[in-house]
Motif scaffolding. Structure first.
Motif, PDB file in Angstrom:
ATOM      1  N   THR A 180      -9.216  -4.926  -2.237  1.00 45.37           N
ATOM      2  CA  THR A 180      -8.149  -4.243  -2.966  1.00 45.37           C
ATOM      3  C   THR A 180      -8.720  -3.069  -3.767  1.00 45.37           C
ATOM      4  O   THR A 180      -8.163  -1.959  -3.756  1.00 45.37           O
ATOM      5  CB  THR A 180      -7.454  -5.236  -3.935  1.00 45.37           C
ATOM      6  N   GLN A 181      -9.823  -3.330  -4.429  1.00 46.82           N
ATOM      7  CA  GLN A 181     -10.452  -2.277  -5.246  1.00 46.82           C
ATOM      8  C   GLN A 181     -10.957  -1.129  -4.379  1.00 46.82           C
ATOM      9  O   GLN A 181     -10.889   0.043  -4.765  1.00 46.82           O
ATOM     10  CB  GLN A 181     -11.598  -2.877  -6.067  1.00 46.82           C
ATOM     11  N   GLY A 182     -11.484  -1.474  -3.196  1.00 43.86           N
ATOM     12  CA  GLY A 182     -11.969  -0.438  -2.291  1.00 43.86           C
ATOM     13  C   GLY A 182     -10.856   0.513  -1.870  1.00 43.86           C
ATOM     14  O   GLY A 182     -11.017   1.741  -1.894  1.00 43.86           O
ATOM     15  N   VAL A 183      -9.715  -0.063  -1.498  1.00 45.52           N
ATOM     16  CA  VAL A 183      -8.586   0.775  -1.077  1.00 45.52           C
ATOM     17  C   VAL A 183      -8.039   1.562  -2.275  1.00 45.52           C
ATOM     18  O   VAL A 183      -7.731   2.755  -2.168  1.00 45.52           O
ATOM     19  CB  VAL A 183      -7.483  -0.095  -0.429  1.00 45.52           C
ATOM     20  N   TYR A 184      -7.966   0.888  -3.419  1.00 49.30           N
ATOM     21  CA  TYR A 184      -7.471   1.563  -4.632  1.00 49.30           C
ATOM     22  C   TYR A 184      -8.336   2.787  -4.951  1.00 49.30           C
ATOM     23  O   TYR A 184      -7.816   3.882  -5.228  1.00 49.30           O
ATOM     24  CB  TYR A 184      -7.506   0.569  -5.799  1.00 49.30           C
ATOM     25  N   ASN A 185      -9.641   2.614  -4.885  1.00 54.68           N
ATOM     26  CA  ASN A 185     -10.541   3.735  -5.205  1.00 54.68           C
ATOM     27  C   ASN A 185     -10.411   4.870  -4.191  1.00 54.68           C
ATOM     28  O   ASN A 185     -10.518   6.042  -4.549  1.00 54.68           O
ATOM     29  CB  ASN A 185     -11.984   3.240  -5.302  1.00 54.68           C
ATOM     30  N   MET A 186     -10.156   4.525  -2.948  1.00 52.53           N
ATOM     31  CA  MET A 186      -9.932   5.578  -1.948  1.00 52.53           C
ATOM     32  C   MET A 186      -8.662   6.372  -2.274  1.00 52.53           C
ATOM     33  O   MET A 186      -8.662   7.614  -2.245  1.00 52.53           O
ATOM     34  CB  MET A 186      -9.809   4.978  -0.544  1.00 52.53           C
ATOM     35  N   VAL A 187      -7.586   5.668  -2.596  1.00 53.38           N
ATOM     36  CA  VAL A 187      -6.320   6.358  -2.877  1.00 53.38           C
ATOM     37  C   VAL A 187      -6.459   7.222  -4.134  1.00 53.38           C
ATOM     38  O   VAL A 187      -6.000   8.373  -4.183  1.00 53.38           O
ATOM     39  CB  VAL A 187      -5.167   5.337  -3.030  1.00 53.38           C
ATOM     40  N   LYS A 188      -7.135   6.675  -5.129  1.00 52.73           N
ATOM     41  CA  LYS A 188      -7.379   7.424  -6.373  1.00 52.73           C
ATOM     42  C   LYS A 188      -8.161   8.711  -6.071  1.00 52.73           C
ATOM     43  O   LYS A 188      -7.821   9.795  -6.559  1.00 52.73           O
ATOM     44  CB  LYS A 188      -8.173   6.525  -7.325  1.00 52.73           C
ATOM     45  N   ASP A 189      -9.182   8.577  -5.259  1.00 48.74           N
ATOM     46  CA  ASP A 189     -10.003   9.726  -4.864  1.00 48.74           C
ATOM     47  C   ASP A 189      -9.170  10.742  -4.069  1.00 48.74           C
ATOM     48  O   ASP A 189      -9.256  11.954  -4.307  1.00 48.74           O
ATOM     49  CB  ASP A 189     -11.195   9.213  -4.039  1.00 48.74           C
ATOM     50  N   PHE A 190      -8.358  10.255  -3.133  1.00 48.48           N
ATOM     51  CA  PHE A 190      -7.506  11.169  -2.348  1.00 48.48           C
ATOM     52  C   PHE A 190      -6.576  11.945  -3.270  1.00 48.48           C
ATOM     53  O   PHE A 190      -6.389  13.148  -3.124  1.00 48.48           O
ATOM     54  CB  PHE A 190      -6.689  10.392  -1.307  1.00 48.48           C
ATOM     55  N   LYS A 191      -5.970  11.234  -4.219  1.00 44.60           N
ATOM     56  CA  LYS A 191      -5.048  11.897  -5.151  1.00 44.60           C
ATOM     57  C   LYS A 191      -5.798  12.946  -5.983  1.00 44.60           C
ATOM     58  O   LYS A 191      -5.293  14.047  -6.209  1.00 44.60           O
ATOM     59  CB  LYS A 191      -4.386  10.849  -6.054  1.00 44.60           C
ATOM     60  N   ALA A 192      -7.001  12.602  -6.427  1.00 44.31           N
ATOM     61  CA  ALA A 192      -7.777  13.528  -7.266  1.00 44.31           C
ATOM     62  C   ALA A 192      -8.182  14.785  -6.484  1.00 44.31           C
ATOM     63  O   ALA A 192      -8.231  15.885  -7.049  1.00 44.31           O
ATOM     64  CB  ALA A 192      -9.029  12.817  -7.788  1.00 44.31           C
ATOM     65  N   ARG A 193      -8.433  14.615  -5.200  1.00 45.25           N
ATOM     66  CA  ARG A 193      -8.900  15.749  -4.404  1.00 45.25           C
ATOM     67  C   ARG A 193      -7.806  16.409  -3.576  1.00 45.25           C
ATOM     68  O   ARG A 193      -8.066  17.331  -2.799  1.00 45.25           O
ATOM     69  CB  ARG A 193     -10.040  15.290  -3.475  1.00 45.25           C
ATOM     70  N   GLY A 194      -6.568  15.949  -3.713  1.00 47.94           N
ATOM     71  CA  GLY A 194      -5.470  16.586  -2.988  1.00 47.94           C
ATOM     72  C   GLY A 194      -5.412  16.250  -1.508  1.00 47.94           C
ATOM     73  O   GLY A 194      -4.785  16.965  -0.725  1.00 47.94           O
ATOM     74  N   VAL A 195      -6.035  15.146  -1.112  1.00 46.11           N
ATOM     75  CA  VAL A 195      -5.867  14.686   0.277  1.00 46.11           C
ATOM     76  C   VAL A 195      -4.461  14.088   0.383  1.00 46.11           C
ATOM     77  O   VAL A 195      -4.083  13.245  -0.438  1.00 46.11           O
ATOM     78  CB  VAL A 195      -6.929  13.619   0.636  1.00 46.11           C
ATOM     79  N   PRO A 196      -3.658  14.515   1.356  1.00 49.74           N
ATOM     80  CA  PRO A 196      -2.268  14.057   1.397  1.00 49.74           C
ATOM     81  C   PRO A 196      -2.135  12.565   1.700  1.00 49.74           C
ATOM     82  O   PRO A 196      -2.614  12.098   2.719  1.00 49.74           O
ATOM     83  CB  PRO A 196      -1.650  14.894   2.531  1.00 49.74           C
ATOM     84  N   ILE A 197      -1.498  11.843   0.791  1.00 49.45           N
ATOM     85  CA  ILE A 197      -1.141  10.430   1.007  1.00 49.45           C
ATOM     86  C   ILE A 197       0.078  10.145   0.145  1.00 49.45           C
ATOM     87  O   ILE A 197       0.127  10.542  -1.015  1.00 49.45           O
ATOM     88  CB  ILE A 197      -2.319   9.469   0.695  1.00 49.45           C
ATOM     89  N   ASP A 198       1.078   9.500   0.730  1.00 50.12           N
ATOM     90  CA  ASP A 198       2.343   9.286   0.030  1.00 50.12           C
ATOM     91  C   ASP A 198       2.646   7.831  -0.258  1.00 50.12           C
ATOM     92  O   ASP A 198       3.507   7.531  -1.081  1.00 50.12           O
ATOM     93  CB  ASP A 198       3.500   9.839   0.879  1.00 50.12           C
ATOM     94  N   CYS A 199       1.986   6.936   0.463  1.00 53.18           N
ATOM     95  CA  CYS A 199       2.366   5.529   0.316  1.00 53.18           C
ATOM     96  C   CYS A 199       1.233   4.620   0.764  1.00 53.18           C
ATOM     97  O   CYS A 199       0.380   5.015   1.560  1.00 53.18           O
ATOM     98  CB  CYS A 199       3.622   5.204   1.138  1.00 53.18           C
ATOM     99  N   VAL A 200       1.270   3.418   0.202  1.00 48.37           N
ATOM    100  CA  VAL A 200       0.318   2.385   0.592  1.00 48.37           C
ATOM    101  C   VAL A 200       1.117   1.163   1.037  1.00 48.37           C
ATOM    102  O   VAL A 200       2.022   0.703   0.321  1.00 48.37           O
ATOM    103  CB  VAL A 200      -0.641   2.028  -0.560  1.00 48.37           C
ATOM    104  N   GLY A 201       0.798   0.674   2.224  1.00 49.72           N
ATOM    105  CA  GLY A 201       1.455  -0.515   2.757  1.00 49.72           C
ATOM    106  C   GLY A 201       0.619  -1.751   2.502  1.00 49.72           C
ATOM    107  O   GLY A 201      -0.586  -1.766   2.777  1.00 49.72           O
ATOM    108  N   PHE A 202       1.256  -2.763   1.959  1.00 55.45           N
ATOM    109  CA  PHE A 202       0.633  -4.075   1.738  1.00 55.45           C
ATOM    110  C   PHE A 202       1.212  -5.018   2.787  1.00 55.45           C
ATOM    111  O   PHE A 202       2.382  -5.390   2.705  1.00 55.45           O
ATOM    112  CB  PHE A 202       0.927  -4.567   0.312  1.00 55.45           C
ATOM    113  N   GLN A 203       0.378  -5.380   3.771  1.00 57.54           N
ATOM    114  CA  GLN A 203       0.916  -6.186   4.870  1.00 57.54           C
ATOM    115  C   GLN A 203       1.458  -7.512   4.362  1.00 57.54           C
ATOM    116  O   GLN A 203       2.510  -7.963   4.772  1.00 57.54           O
ATOM    117  CB  GLN A 203      -0.175  -6.415   5.924  1.00 57.54           C
TER     118      GLN A 203
END
Ligand code: G3I
Length: 304
Positions: A180-203
């Protein structure tokens, strides 16, 4: 509201299911589908091996039936999935390096162009994290370079700027887990660097090894606070009776408590439709009768 879809809609959410195209001729299956759900995800038909069986030869015939069906139902479509280590066609499994990276990007571009305007959210990348250590899962895609995930999302945004782009994974429900932390840190990093991501799916495939965690709501809220929508994308809960019904209701309440949790999808309709070889993880029994879990889910959505 007396159906899952209409009750969810009254809460500003959708309630969806995975659909297997070859089951549409089953009258019980189809009638529950049409009655209860306002979002659909292809269980297998929009995966890489299904859409691009030979390199650069795309076969949309079966998957297009889901779009037609959804349009008839007035349902949204979740696209699943564009880049994944599993269910790759044989030609892709044997690829590596820049050739594989190019093939991944071509697949994303072609498929998203075909479905432009027809999909609500795409699972751009599926299951890219390791189960135990919070790092990346080893795969042919990962070996093309650690930037393959952001490359996939940038390619996706360029192909269709209007659709929501999601990262989707399992065992990311418990806030304390390394994955969970690994994915969270990736999304945080994407947001900080402007990599486009709009949603996270939790299976949210809950079972004894990966049970519904009491901090699920915290997890959903923490991701939402990064500035993404969160969606429950493949929900099923092993068990039966009151225990299972209570867990379904808790999951629904957790989603409703998080403003940016905009939809829930269950991974199949009847227990007999589940990908799990045994067990009773879904909302309808094998005969298509609503279970206790159905009643509790509907009630938690504010319906009856
Ligand atoms: O269609 C073929 C059939 O022609 C063949 O005879 C038969 C023999 O094995 O296989 C059939 O394909 C199977 C396919 O489901 C359709 O039933 C595959 O073997 C089987 O592997 C495949 O399983 C799917 C699984 O993903 C594969 O990874 C499940 O239906 C599907 O529910 C499951 O869904 C995944 C999500 O995509 C990602 N998250 C986890 C989730 C559950 O595993």
């Amino acid at each position: 509201a007396s159906t899952l879809g209409s009750a969810a809609a009254a809460q500003g959410r959708y309630f969806g299911t995975a659909v297997s195209i070859n089951k549409l001729s089953d009258a019980t299956y189809s009638s529950i589908l049409n009655r209860e759900f306002n979002s659909v995800t292809a269980e297998n038909e929009m995966k890489i091996d299904a859409l691009e069986p030979q390199q650069n030869q795309f076969n949309y015939t079966t998957a297009d039936r889901l779009i037609t069906l959804a349009n008839g139902m007035g349902a949204k479509v979740r696209g699943h999935t564009l880049a994944w280590h599993s269910q790759q066609p044989g030609w892709m499994q044997s690829m590596s390096g820049t050739a594989l990276r190019s093939a991944m990007k071509n697949h994303i571009t072609q498929v998203m162009t075909h479905y432009k305007g027809k999909i609500d959210s795409w699972d751009v990348v599926n299951e890219a994290f390791d189960d135990s250590n919070g790092g990346r899962r080893d795969s042919n895609l990962q070996r093309t370079g650690n930037d393959w995930i952001e490359d996939a999302f940038k390619t996706a945004r360029a192909a269709d700027p209007a659709v929501k782009l999601c990262y989707n994974d399992y065992n990311t429900d418990n806030w304390t887990w390394a994955k969970t932390q690994g994915v969270y840190n990736m999304v945080k990093d994407f947001k900080a660097r402007g990599v486009p991501i709009d949603c996270v799916g939790f299976q949210s495939h809950f079972n004894s090894g990966s049970p519904y965690p009491s901090n699920y709501r915290t997890t959903l809220q923490n991701f939402a606070d990064l500035g993404v929508d969160v969606q429950i994308t493949e929900l099923d809960i092993e068990g039966s009776g009151t225990t299972q019904a209570n867990t379904y209701a808790n999951v629904v309440r957790d989603c409703l408590a998080v403003t940016r949790c905009n939809g829930i999808t269950v991974w199949g309709i009847r227990d007999s439709d589940s990908w799990r070889a045994s067990g009773t993880p879904l909302l309808f029994d094998a005969n298509g009768n609503p279970k206790q879990a159905y009643t509790s889910t509907l009630a938690a959505l504010g319906g009856s």
